[in-house]
Enzyme design. Structure first.
Site, PDB file in Angstrom:
ATOM      1  N   LYS A   1       0.855  -1.191   0.000  1.00 44.11           N
ATOM      2  CA  LYS A   1       0.000   0.000   0.000  1.00 44.11           C
ATOM      3  C   LYS A   1       0.882   1.230   0.000  1.00 44.11           C
ATOM      4  O   LYS A   1       1.867   1.296   0.735  1.00 44.11           O
ATOM      5  CB  LYS A   1      -0.842  -0.030   1.291  1.00 44.11           C
ATOM      6  CG  LYS A   1      -1.835   1.071   1.412  1.00 44.11           C
ATOM      7  CD  LYS A   1      -3.183   0.627   0.894  1.00 44.11           C
ATOM      8  CE  LYS A   1      -4.193   1.730   0.794  1.00 44.11           C
ATOM      9  NZ  LYS A   1      -4.041   2.577  -0.387  1.00 44.11           N
TER      10      LYS A   1
ATOM     11  N   LYS B   1       5.334   1.974   8.629  1.00 46.78           N
ATOM     12  CA  LYS B   1       4.127   2.661   9.110  1.00 46.78           C
ATOM     13  C   LYS B   1       2.946   1.698   9.269  1.00 46.78           C
ATOM     14  O   LYS B   1       2.253   1.707  10.280  1.00 46.78           O
ATOM     15  CB  LYS B   1       3.765   3.756   8.097  1.00 46.78           C
ATOM     16  CG  LYS B   1       2.722   4.718   8.564  1.00 46.78           C
ATOM     17  CD  LYS B   1       2.386   5.719   7.468  1.00 46.78           C
ATOM     18  CE  LYS B   1       3.619   6.422   6.937  1.00 46.78           C
ATOM     19  NZ  LYS B   1       3.291   7.408   5.889  1.00 46.78           N
TER      20      LYS B   1
ATOM     21  N   LYS C   1       5.111   2.513  -2.872  1.00 49.97           N
ATOM     22  CA  LYS C   1       4.979   3.936  -3.202  1.00 49.97           C
ATOM     23  C   LYS C   1       5.131   4.098  -4.697  1.00 49.97           C
ATOM     24  O   LYS C   1       5.736   3.246  -5.368  1.00 49.97           O
ATOM     25  CB  LYS C   1       6.054   4.762  -2.496  1.00 49.97           C
ATOM     26  CG  LYS C   1       5.670   6.204  -2.299  1.00 49.97           C
ATOM     27  CD  LYS C   1       4.717   6.361  -1.126  1.00 49.97           C
ATOM     28  CE  LYS C   1       4.222   7.778  -0.993  1.00 49.97           C
ATOM     29  NZ  LYS C   1       3.484   7.964   0.267  1.00 49.97           N
TER      30      LYS C   1
ATOM     31  N   THR D   1      -5.360  12.130   7.450  1.00 54.63           N
ATOM     32  CA  THR D   1      -3.965  12.302   7.866  1.00 54.63           C
ATOM     33  C   THR D   1      -3.860  13.384   8.935  1.00 54.63           C
ATOM     34  O   THR D   1      -3.199  13.204   9.969  1.00 54.63           O
ATOM     35  CB  THR D   1      -3.077  12.630   6.646  1.00 54.63           C
ATOM     36  OG1 THR D   1      -3.257  11.572   5.699  1.00 54.63           O
ATOM     37  CG2 THR D   1      -1.616  12.734   7.022  1.00 54.63           C
TER      38      THR D   1
ATOM     39  N   ASN E   1      -3.253  19.319   2.139  1.00 55.55           N
ATOM     40  CA  ASN E   1      -4.294  18.471   2.728  1.00 55.55           C
ATOM     41  C   ASN E   1      -3.994  18.156   4.186  1.00 55.55           C
ATOM     42  O   ASN E   1      -4.812  18.399   5.070  1.00 55.55           O
ATOM     43  CB  ASN E   1      -4.417  17.193   1.887  1.00 55.55           C
ATOM     44  CG  ASN E   1      -5.318  16.181   2.553  1.00 55.55           C
ATOM     45  OD1 ASN E   1      -4.933  15.553   3.529  1.00 55.55           O
ATOM     46  ND2 ASN E   1      -6.523  16.028   2.057  1.00 55.55           N
TER      47      ASN E   1
ATOM     48  N   SER F   1      -7.428   4.763   4.526  1.00 58.34           N
ATOM     49  CA  SER F   1      -7.358   4.076   3.225  1.00 58.34           C
ATOM     50  C   SER F   1      -7.672   2.589   3.407  1.00 58.34           C
ATOM     51  O   SER F   1      -8.392   1.987   2.601  1.00 58.34           O
ATOM     52  CB  SER F   1      -5.954   4.210   2.629  1.00 58.34           C
ATOM     53  OG  SER F   1      -5.858   5.370   1.845  1.00 58.34           O
TER      54      SER F   1
HETATM   55  P1  NAD Z   1      -0.478  18.513  -0.586  1.00 62.63           P
HETATM   56  O1  NAD Z   1      -0.044  18.420  -2.001  1.00 62.63           O
HETATM   57  O2  NAD Z   1      -1.918  18.599  -0.283  1.00 62.63           O
HETATM   58  O3  NAD Z   1       0.209  19.790   0.098  1.00 62.63           O
HETATM   59  C1  NAD Z   1       1.564  20.015   0.102  1.00 62.63           C
HETATM   60  C2  NAD Z   1       1.831  21.372   0.727  1.00 62.63           C
HETATM   61  O4  NAD Z   1       3.232  21.557   0.842  1.00 62.63           O
HETATM   62  C3  NAD Z   1       1.285  22.527  -0.086  1.00 62.63           C
HETATM   63  O5  NAD Z   1       0.760  23.512   0.782  1.00 62.63           O
HETATM   64  C4  NAD Z   1       2.537  23.074  -0.771  1.00 62.63           C
HETATM   65  O6  NAD Z   1       2.422  24.436  -1.108  1.00 62.63           O
HETATM   66  C5  NAD Z   1       3.563  22.835   0.313  1.00 62.63           C
HETATM   67  N1  NAD Z   1       4.931  22.825  -0.199  1.00 62.63           N
HETATM   68  C6  NAD Z   1       5.404  22.298  -1.352  1.00 62.63           C
HETATM   69  N2  NAD Z   1       6.720  22.551  -1.458  1.00 62.63           N
HETATM   70  C7  NAD Z   1       7.073  23.237  -0.359  1.00 62.63           C
HETATM   71  C8  NAD Z   1       8.296  23.795   0.110  1.00 62.63           C
HETATM   72  N3  NAD Z   1       9.408  23.692  -0.597  1.00 62.63           N
HETATM   73  N4  NAD Z   1       8.291  24.418   1.312  1.00 62.63           N
HETATM   74  C9  NAD Z   1       7.137  24.529   2.020  1.00 62.63           C
HETATM   75  N5  NAD Z   1       5.976  24.037   1.627  1.00 62.63           N
HETATM   76  C10 NAD Z   1       5.940  23.399   0.458  1.00 62.63           C
HETATM   77  O7  NAD Z   1       0.237  17.303   0.150  1.00 62.63           O
HETATM   78  P2  NAD Z   1      -0.212  16.543   1.458  1.00 62.63           P
HETATM   79  O8  NAD Z   1      -1.051  15.411   1.065  1.00 62.63           O
HETATM   80  O9  NAD Z   1      -0.695  17.516   2.479  1.00 62.63           O
HETATM   81  O10 NAD Z   1       1.209  15.931   1.913  1.00 62.63           O
HETATM   82  C11 NAD Z   1       2.136  16.683   2.669  1.00 62.63           C
HETATM   83  C12 NAD Z   1       3.133  15.726   3.310  1.00 62.63           C
HETATM   84  O11 NAD Z   1       2.396  14.799   4.117  1.00 62.63           O
HETATM   85  C13 NAD Z   1       3.938  14.873   2.326  1.00 62.63           C
HETATM   86  O12 NAD Z   1       5.229  14.651   2.866  1.00 62.63           O
HETATM   87  C14 NAD Z   1       3.176  13.565   2.287  1.00 62.63           C
HETATM   88  O13 NAD Z   1       4.003  12.474   1.924  1.00 62.63           O
HETATM   89  C15 NAD Z   1       2.732  13.488   3.725  1.00 62.63           C
HETATM   90  N6  NAD Z   1       1.586  12.586   3.886  1.00 62.63           N
HETATM   91  C16 NAD Z   1       0.374  12.884   3.326  1.00 62.63           C
HETATM   92  C17 NAD Z   1      -0.670  11.992   3.481  1.00 62.63           C
HETATM   93  C18 NAD Z   1      -2.038  12.263   2.925  1.00 62.63           C
HETATM   94  O14 NAD Z   1      -2.925  11.408   3.100  1.00 62.63           O
HETATM   95  N7  NAD Z   1      -2.296  13.405   2.321  1.00 62.63           N
HETATM   96  C19 NAD Z   1      -0.476  10.800   4.200  1.00 62.63           C
HETATM   97  C20 NAD Z   1       0.766  10.544   4.766  1.00 62.63           C
HETATM   98  C21 NAD Z   1       1.786  11.450   4.588  1.00 62.63           C
END
Ligand code: NAD
Length: 427
Positions: A66, A90, A102, A186, A217, A354
């Protein structure tokens, strides 16, 4: 050291410290399989561009693999592999029956039109259609991918296999079999983990100022829940920079304004009218070094490293992003008494819901939002407590304790499979 070497070194070090059988640790040093595909894409102007897509399945001892799909210009094979390894750890931390995987595409999705994005999502699924499957490998959203993109991919998979298979991908739109509560999962999972730690440390929300890097998100939903519980959100950022106000921001106003203008600004909104409030523009680097009680990196990996670790002031860091702290500064943070709630716990709410989505798809029986939230709270509480017990009893960091929980579970699963790995020459 690249992100993969860093992830592998951490597994090796923490696995040895936890007393996990060396063959199990060695087995976790290699992916099960990786696919690299070229994705030709017809652009709206009639030209063709070629993008590179990856999918890696790291380990399937606990179940089908996953992991999310990331659309980002900095995606690389090493990054996808590191993220697949972290997914393995995780899923074991929260004890859901999945292995880790991934995927990603090297692309800046902001440069694509909606139709180009749809064609790219479908091209990715066509390339990976034999690798993924409801009992084999189940993708989900990650950075710069969302429910809409998952919906296109699910539809493409259904067309290829000439049947509806909603369990092939999670994070789908509700109308295609998505789960209620997946969008906030998340952030909510992170909130639950932070609250549980705050209880243990007897820390009051009103006395906790929070800086969040990344208002996507995960960052947005966490900020919303923290503010509702009484925490003060004093800084947030996106890829263009950060805003700071010691008085704190109204999270919904920031979000509403960002949705409408694509800009992050310090505003307070009533209805559709937003007014600027006093705030400073700072850089993403400055945000990390703010004098706050809780720091939340929720964007990219590797943002806290040897070059800035000495300037980090927050006593608690909650790793909502995957891998935001380099392995070589784990000890420096611990020596300074900075507690790190590790990514393999803090952001596990996403994969947990998920998993709930996949269960609902297989049952053909959707759950209510309350059921999803209650079950998520239960999973996060049990995972946190199993980590806290090792942290208290063995005096190890929260990250080391989380890896210990995960690797012991993985070792038990691998050992219970008997000697088949031995006959195949595998560890
Ligand atoms: P997203 O695409 O919704 O948001 C990403 C955010 O990061 C945006 O606000 C963007 O502007 C910002 N960003 C991008 N580059 C940047 C930089 N250089 N400096 C500062 N901010 C920056 O992504 P998300 O789903 O919120 O994921 C964010 C993190 O959380 C990632 O590392 C992802 O792997 C992790 N994550 C997300 C989920 C999920 O379900 N959404 C689950 C586990 C882990």
């Amino acid at each position: 050291m690249n992100v993969l070497e860093d992830a592998l070194a951490r597994v090796e070090r923490l696995g040895a410290e936890a007393g996990v059988r060396p063959a199990v640790v060695a087995g976790l040093q290699h992916p099960r399989e990786c696919l690299i595909a070229t994705l030709p894409l017809r652009m709206d102007d009639g030209s063709t561009r070629h993008f590179t897509g990856y999918r890696c399945r790291w380990n399937s001892a606990l179940g089908p693999t996953k992991g999310g799909i990331r659309f980002h210009p900095q995606v690389s094979l090493e990054e996808v592999q590191a993220l697949a390894l972290w997914m393995t750890i995780k899923c074991a931390v929260v004890s859901i029956p999945y292995g880790g995987a991934k995927g990603g595409v090297v692309v800046d999705p902001k440069e694509l039109s909606p139709l180009e994005l749809e064609r790219l999502a479908r091209a990715y699924m066509r390339a990976m259609a034999d690798m993924v499957g409801p009992d084999r490998d189940i993708p989900a959203p990650d950075m710069y991918t969302n429910a809409r993109i998952m919906g296109w991919m699910a539809d493409e998979y259904n067309m290829i296999h000439r049947r509806r298979a909603p369990g092939v991908i999670t994070g789908k739109p509700i109308s295609q079999g998505g789960s209620l509560g997946r969008d906030e999962a998340t952030g909510r999972g992170a909130f639950l983990a932070i609250e549980r730690l705050a209880e243990r440390l007897e820390r009051k929300p009103e006395a906790t100022r929070v800086a969040i890097q990344g208002f996507g998100n995960a960052g947005y939903h966490l900020a919303r829940l923290l503010q509702r519980a009484g925490y003060r959100i004093v800084a947030v950022s996106d890829s263009k920079g950060a805003i700071y106000s010691n008085k704190g921001f109204d999270v919904e106003s920031l979000y509403q304004h960002k949705q409408e203008t694509r800009k992050l600004r310090g505003v307070y909104c009533e209805g559709s009218v937003c007014e600027l409030v006093d705030h400073e523009q700072i850089s993403n680097e400055e945000l990390l070094e703010l004098d706050v009680e809780l720091l939340v990196p929720a964007a990219l990996e590797g943002v806290i490293h040897a070059g800035n670790v000495e300037r980090i002031k927050a006593p608690i860091i909650a790793e909502v992003a995957n891998g935001p702290i380099h392995g070589d500064v784990d000890d420096a943070l611990e020596e300074r008494g900075i507690r790190v709630l590790p990514d393999v716990l803090v952001n596990a709410g996403g994969v947990t819901v998920s998993y709930f989505e996949w269960v609902q798809n297989r049952q053909g029986y959707p759950w209510t939002l309350d059921e999803v939230r209650t079950r998520l709270a239960d999973v996060m509480a049990r995972a946190f407590d199993s980590i806290w017990e090792i942290h208290e009893q063995e005096g190890r960091s929260l990250r080391a304790s989380a890896y210990t929980v995960a690797m012991r579970r993985l070792a038990t699963a691998i050992e219970s499979q008997g000697t088949r790995e031995y006959f195949r020459g595998e560890d």
